[in-house]
Design a protein around this motif. Structure first.
Motif, PDB file in Angstrom:
ATOM      1  N   TRP A   1       0.853  -1.197   0.000  1.00  0.00           N
ATOM      2  CA  TRP A   1       0.000   0.000   0.000  1.00  0.00           C
ATOM      3  C   TRP A   1       0.886   1.243   0.000  1.00  0.00           C
ATOM      4  CZ3 TRP A   1      -5.536   0.418   0.817  1.00  0.00           C
ATOM      5  CH2 TRP A   1      -5.975   1.731   0.939  1.00  0.00           C
ATOM      6  N   MET A   2       1.895   1.264   0.875  1.00  0.00           N
ATOM      7  CA  MET A   2       2.753   2.434   0.978  1.00  0.00           C
ATOM      8  C   MET A   2       3.559   2.653  -0.304  1.00  0.00           C
ATOM      9  SD  MET A   2       1.771   3.622   3.733  1.00  0.00           S
ATOM     10  CE  MET A   2       2.883   4.955   4.054  1.00  0.00           C
ATOM     11  N   LYS A   3       4.005   1.578  -0.938  1.00  0.00           N
ATOM     12  CA  LYS A   3       4.739   1.716  -2.206  1.00  0.00           C
ATOM     13  C   LYS A   3       3.847   2.329  -3.275  1.00  0.00           C
ATOM     14  CE  LYS A   3       8.039  -2.047  -1.718  1.00  0.00           C
ATOM     15  NZ  LYS A   3       8.437  -3.376  -2.204  1.00  0.00           N
ATOM     16  N   LEU A   4       2.614   1.865  -3.347  1.00  0.00           N
ATOM     17  CA  LEU A   4       1.681   2.423  -4.322  1.00  0.00           C
ATOM     18  C   LEU A   4       1.379   3.886  -4.018  1.00  0.00           C
ATOM     19  CD1 LEU A   4      -0.745  -0.604  -4.719  1.00  0.00           C
ATOM     20  CD2 LEU A   4       0.853   0.265  -6.432  1.00  0.00           C
ATOM     21  N   ALA A   5       1.261   4.220  -2.742  1.00  0.00           N
ATOM     22  CA  ALA A   5       1.007   5.609  -2.367  1.00  0.00           C
ATOM     23  C   ALA A   5       2.196   6.487  -2.730  1.00  0.00           C
ATOM     24  CB  ALA A   5       0.710   5.700  -0.874  1.00  0.00           C
ATOM     25  N   LEU A   6       3.405   5.971  -2.534  1.00  0.00           N
ATOM     26  CA  LEU A   6       4.590   6.746  -2.890  1.00  0.00           C
ATOM     27  C   LEU A   6       4.737   6.915  -4.396  1.00  0.00           C
ATOM     28  CD1 LEU A   6       7.184   5.362  -0.341  1.00  0.00           C
ATOM     29  CD2 LEU A   6       6.187   7.644  -0.406  1.00  0.00           C
ATOM     30  N   LEU A   7       4.162   6.005  -5.151  1.00  0.00           N
ATOM     31  CA  LEU A   7       4.178   6.137  -6.604  1.00  0.00           C
ATOM     32  C   LEU A   7       3.139   7.153  -7.099  1.00  0.00           C
ATOM     33  CD1 LEU A   7       4.608   2.418  -7.708  1.00  0.00           C
ATOM     34  CD2 LEU A   7       6.265   4.270  -7.938  1.00  0.00           C
ATOM     35  N   GLY A   8       2.322   7.665  -6.180  1.00  0.00           N
ATOM     36  CA  GLY A   8       1.356   8.696  -6.542  1.00  0.00           C
ATOM     37  C   GLY A   8      -0.052   8.171  -6.769  1.00  0.00           C
TER      38      GLY A   8
END
Length: 135
Positions: free
Chosen positions: A40-47
């Motif tokens: 989830w956090m990786k996807l959020a960091l990808l925007g």
């Protein structure tokens, strides 16, 4: 006659061993989801926004997804506490200070990809007394 049957029998035996042996040693496809909070956090960091991330987790059961969201909510509240929001709230003097507070909170919420989460907004309102109407 037995000499003619033996090569055919050996051939059938070899083919059957290859078919069965191939299944015995093949690896099954595992659904390795890994750490879903990290994903989830990786996807959020990808925007990605919350709707896109939830679509990515569409095959995950709702209780697991709710646990992930709850963990993210706690992380946001803790991050805001550690960043000194309480002291900024106490020291505010005009509308610009309030806008700085709101921008800081909105940035943190967007950073974790929880823009549409009403429970997070309610938690922020209860913890800090700041109402976030529109993001």
């Amino acid at each position: 006659m037995i000499i003619k049957i033996i090569p055919k029998l050996v051939l059938v035996l070899l083919v059957s061993l290859m078919l069965v042996g191939g299944d015995l040693y093949s690896q099954t496809a595992r659904k390795n989801t890994g750490n879903m909070y990290t994903q989830w956090m990786k996807l959020a960091l990808l925007g990605k926004n919350q709707a896109e991330i939830e679509y990515f987790f569409r095959n995950v059961d709702s209780t697991t997804l709710d646990q992930i969201k709850q963990r993210i909510r706690f992380a946001v509240i803790d991050n805001l506490k550690r960043s000194g929001i309480h002291s900024l709230i106490n020291k505010r003097s005009d509308i610009d200070d309030i806008n700085v507070l709101i921008n800081k909170i909105v940035t943190e919420i967007r950073y974790v990809g929880m823009e549409h989460d009403e429970d997070l907004r309610m938690s922020i309102k209860e913890e800090f007394g700041i109402l976030l109407e529109n993001l």
